[in-house]
Design an enzyme around this catalytic site. Structure first.
Site, mmCIF file in Angstrom:
data_model
loop_
_atom_site.group_PDB
_atom_site.id
_atom_site.type_symbol
_atom_site.label_atom_id
_atom_site.label_comp_id
_atom_site.label_asym_id
_atom_site.label_seq_id
_atom_site.Cartn_x
_atom_site.Cartn_y
_atom_site.Cartn_z
ATOM 1 N N LYS A 1 12.111 3.400 -5.013
ATOM 2 C CA LYS A 1 13.076 2.436 -5.623
ATOM 3 C C LYS A 1 12.229 1.029 -5.810
ATOM 4 O O LYS A 1 11.115 0.802 -5.203
ATOM 5 C CB LYS A 1 14.160 2.015 -4.820
ATOM 6 C CG LYS A 1 15.270 1.335 -5.433
ATOM 7 C CD LYS A 1 16.113 2.513 -6.064
ATOM 8 C CE LYS A 1 17.217 1.713 -7.001
ATOM 9 N NZ LYS A 1 18.130 2.735 -7.319
ATOM 10 N N HIS B 1 7.264 11.716 -0.010
ATOM 11 C CA HIS B 1 6.548 12.304 -0.959
ATOM 12 C C HIS B 1 6.526 13.968 -0.582
ATOM 13 O O HIS B 1 5.625 14.545 -1.140
ATOM 14 C CB HIS B 1 5.051 11.981 -0.712
ATOM 15 C CG HIS B 1 4.778 10.557 -0.985
ATOM 16 N ND1 HIS B 1 4.086 10.057 -0.217
ATOM 17 C CD2 HIS B 1 5.104 9.932 -1.999
ATOM 18 C CE1 HIS B 1 3.983 8.584 -0.866
ATOM 19 N NE2 HIS B 1 4.565 8.624 -1.823
HETATM 20 P P1 NAD Z 1 24.282 -3.394 -13.974
HETATM 21 O O1 NAD Z 1 23.545 -4.553 -13.697
HETATM 22 O O2 NAD Z 1 24.518 -2.795 -15.264
HETATM 23 O O3 NAD Z 1 26.048 -3.656 -13.550
HETATM 24 C C1 NAD Z 1 26.443 -4.299 -12.454
HETATM 25 C C2 NAD Z 1 27.810 -4.967 -12.778
HETATM 26 O O4 NAD Z 1 28.192 -5.595 -11.623
HETATM 27 C C3 NAD Z 1 27.315 -6.284 -13.622
HETATM 28 O O5 NAD Z 1 28.151 -6.581 -14.457
HETATM 29 C C4 NAD Z 1 27.601 -7.505 -12.652
HETATM 30 O O6 NAD Z 1 28.183 -8.693 -12.885
HETATM 31 C C5 NAD Z 1 28.841 -6.743 -11.559
HETATM 32 N N1 NAD Z 1 28.827 -7.451 -10.203
HETATM 33 C C6 NAD Z 1 28.127 -7.984 -9.466
HETATM 34 N N2 NAD Z 1 28.634 -8.388 -8.108
HETATM 35 C C7 NAD Z 1 30.036 -8.443 -8.643
HETATM 36 C C8 NAD Z 1 30.987 -8.550 -7.675
HETATM 37 N N3 NAD Z 1 30.953 -9.142 -6.533
HETATM 38 N N4 NAD Z 1 32.400 -8.106 -8.416
HETATM 39 C C9 NAD Z 1 32.462 -7.486 -9.342
HETATM 40 N N5 NAD Z 1 31.508 -7.199 -10.164
HETATM 41 C C10 NAD Z 1 30.254 -7.462 -9.604
HETATM 42 O O7 NAD Z 1 24.093 -2.335 -12.897
HETATM 43 P P2 NAD Z 1 24.489 -0.845 -12.790
HETATM 44 O O8 NAD Z 1 23.243 -0.059 -13.302
HETATM 45 O O9 NAD Z 1 25.800 -0.549 -13.219
HETATM 46 O O10 NAD Z 1 24.223 -0.383 -10.897
HETATM 47 C C11 NAD Z 1 25.415 -0.686 -10.513
HETATM 48 C C12 NAD Z 1 25.510 -0.014 -9.189
HETATM 49 O O11 NAD Z 1 25.227 1.451 -9.663
HETATM 50 C C13 NAD Z 1 24.316 -0.262 -8.291
HETATM 51 O O12 NAD Z 1 24.515 -0.156 -7.068
HETATM 52 C C14 NAD Z 1 23.215 0.629 -8.541
HETATM 53 O O13 NAD Z 1 21.940 0.768 -7.533
HETATM 54 C C15 NAD Z 1 23.946 1.948 -8.906
HETATM 55 N N6 NAD Z 1 23.488 3.047 -9.612
HETATM 56 C C16 NAD Z 1 22.916 2.742 -10.989
HETATM 57 C C17 NAD Z 1 22.305 3.821 -11.752
HETATM 58 C C18 NAD Z 1 22.077 3.556 -13.196
HETATM 59 O O14 NAD Z 1 21.558 4.578 -13.792
HETATM 60 N N7 NAD Z 1 22.092 2.511 -13.766
HETATM 61 C C19 NAD Z 1 22.380 4.961 -11.204
HETATM 62 C C20 NAD Z 1 22.701 5.301 -9.898
HETATM 63 C C21 NAD Z 1 23.172 4.194 -9.251
#
Ligand code: NAD
Length: 476
Positions: free
Chosen positions: A111, A69
């Site tokens: 989160k 915070h």
């Molecule tokens: P998402 O759900 O849109 O996509 C994740 C993809 O990874 C899915 O298509 C899933 O099928 C695939 N996946 C899962 N396990 C897998 C494996 N073992 N091998 C290959 N593919 C696999 O999620 P996202 O929003 O793209 O988030 C992905 C990562 O990025 C996470 O760690 C998230 O915390 C991080 N992140 C996301 C954002 C955001 O704006 N969405 C921002 C910062 C960080």
């Protein structure tokens, strides 16, 4: 999920704290302040009933963690995953605190996690879970433009953010800026253009910055520039697909491998990213994509020969077990925590450059910040600036035409004087943010002779968060 060690097994929060502790001696915070900065300030665990489509009731386990915070509101995504647990959400919330500090957005880290399978849930069940989760957050003052502002993460997207905004608006009709309670909303619900692509685009900007430092690249045996670099991407969701698009279309990189949960593809001459994404959207799988070698076990994708490996799926993908087999020269952490602390040490010893998550995937929260500002001000960036910039450019063009005695054809003049649209402001401000943050962590790395960019980014962030606590007089 192949190759994945769950956070609970390894202690994802402990992993993050190991990185914090490695950087702490370089940050110079007093011990009591460091103890406060490491700790999660508030953890809310809830269970609520939601009706399934068949009429039965599911008792859903969910979390919201506010790590720090030192600045409010707190900010961080909501994840839908069958493996979400308190440890994972605490780790991701802590990462958000340090990420916000690296890119200088004025939020504490938070989160959320909801323990459901996003790939099995029906639309109706998702909506009921999302709305109930938002209502539970509201009941405990864990949601609001000045309190805590969620965003999309693994397994969630614009739709879920829209449901959260709608639920909040219905329950807080007296809030002047209700849409600022959540970011990553659809455009029709006061979202901002460019947010959907922001994290992936930020990943591209970060990789581009890294690939411009000839002195660092020499040690890796790489030439400067994104063009022609062989890239492998794990996970083609929101982050991975947009990173792939930007790297290929804007940077000229060659995407030689991709993997999803069902399997992977390898093509040494490069994959057509749009065709791959289309194939998966149409068939539900990467399998059977023509003209590429199938990779049956998607975890093997992490071991392909390439210049840049982009893990964009989930945490703990590269561990002590497979780190010795990683053949990339650069590992670009698009996901949160894809390289655990043991693997990080192995990669460093093998002189693999790791672009750390708390810098590289900060594009999402950066553009979320712009969306929050827009929702608070009730005015789009374009509305305030576009016409003024057009008038200014029109005057410059007229002056140049007068001085040179020649005039532009009408099409070229229109193209030149066209004022920026909102998405242009968003993309340029994101670009500027990623450039500046890279300069700062790179300077920290080199000038203080720190072991790597991750330690530098954490040391930089710890100092910023510590300074913010001190400025509030909490630690006199
Ligand atoms: P998402 O759900 O849109 O996509 C994740 C993809 O990874 C899915 O298509 C899933 O099928 C695939 N996946 C899962 N396990 C897998 C494996 N073992 N091998 C290959 N593919 C696999 O999620 P996202 O929003 O793209 O988030 C992905 C990562 O990025 C996470 O760690 C998230 O915390 C991080 N992140 C996301 C954002 C955001 O704006 N969405 C921002 C910062 C960080």
């Amino acid at each position: 999920m192949v190759g994945r060690r769950t956070a609970g097994e390894k202690g994802f929060f402990r992993q993050v704290l190991r990185f914090v502790d490695a950087a702490a001696p370089h940050a110079g915070l007093p011990a009591d302040l460091l103890e406060q900065v490491r700790a999660c300030n508030a953890v809310y665990q809830m269970r609520f009933p939601v009706r399934r489509d068949d009429g039965s009731i599911a008792v859903v386990e969910a979390y919201r963690v506010q790590h720090s915070h030192h600045r409010t509101p707190t900010k961080g995504g909501v994840r839908f995953s069958p493996e979400a647990d308190q440890d994972e959400v605490m780790a991701l919330a802590a990462l958000m605190t340090f990420k916000c500090a690296v890119v200088n957005v004025p939020f504490g880290g938070a989160k959320g996690g909801v323990r459901i399978d996003p790939f099995a849930a029906s639309d109706g069940f998702r909506e009921r879970v999302t709305r109930r989760y938002a209502a539970e957050l509201l009941r405990k003052n864990f949601l609001g433009p000045a309190l805590d502002v969620p965003a999309p993460d693994y397994g969630t997207g614009e739709r879920e953010m829209g449901w959260i905004a709608d639920t909040y608006k219905a329950m807080r009709p007296d809030d002047l800026a209700p849409f600022a309670c959540v970011t990553g909303k659809p455009l029709t619900m006061h979202g901002i253009p460019g947010r959907r692509e922001a994290t992936g685009r930020g990943v591209y900007f970060g990789i581009r910055e890294c690939l411009e430092r000839a002195e660092d690249l020499k040690a890796l045996g790489l030439a400067p520039g994104v063009a022609g670099k062989r890239v492998v991407i794990q996970g083609l969701g929101n982050v991975g697909s947009h990173a792939a698009r930007c790297l290929a279309h804007e940077g000229g990189a060659v995407i030689v491998g991709v993997a999803e949960r069902e399997g992977g593809l390898f093509a040494p001459d490069g994959l057509d990213v749009e065709a791959v994404l289309r194939h998966r959207a149409e068939t539900g799988s990467l399998c059977g994509f023509p003209g590429a070698t199938p990779v049956e076990d998607p975890a093997r994708i992490l071991e392909l020969d390439c210049d840049v490996l982009v893990p964009a799926a989930l945490e703990c993908q590269i561990t002590a077990e497979n780190a010795p087999r990683v053949r990339a020269r650069i590992v670009a952490e698009a996901a949160n925590g894809p390289v655990d602390a043991d693997a990080d040490a192995i990669l460093r010893a093998r002189r693999v450059l790791v672009l750390p998550d708390l810098y590289l995937n900060a594009g999402g929260v950066t553009v979320s910040y712009f969306e929050w500002l827009k929702n608070l001000s009730h005015a789009s960036f374009e509305r305030m600036n576009r016409r003024l910039e057009e008038l200014h450019t029109r005057k410059v063009v007229a002056a140049v035409e007068r001085l040179t005695g020649s005039s532009l054809d009408e099409a070229s003049r229109q193209e030149l004087i066209r004022g920026p649209e909102e998405v242009d402001f968003v993309v340029s401000a994101l670009d500027e943010t990623m450039i500046l943050a890279y300069e700062q962590i790179h300077r920290e790395w080199r000038s203080r002779r720190l072991p790597d960019l991750r330690t530098a980014a954490y040391a930089f962030a710890l100092r910023r968060v510590g300074a913010s606590y001190l400025a509030q007089g909490i630690f006199p």
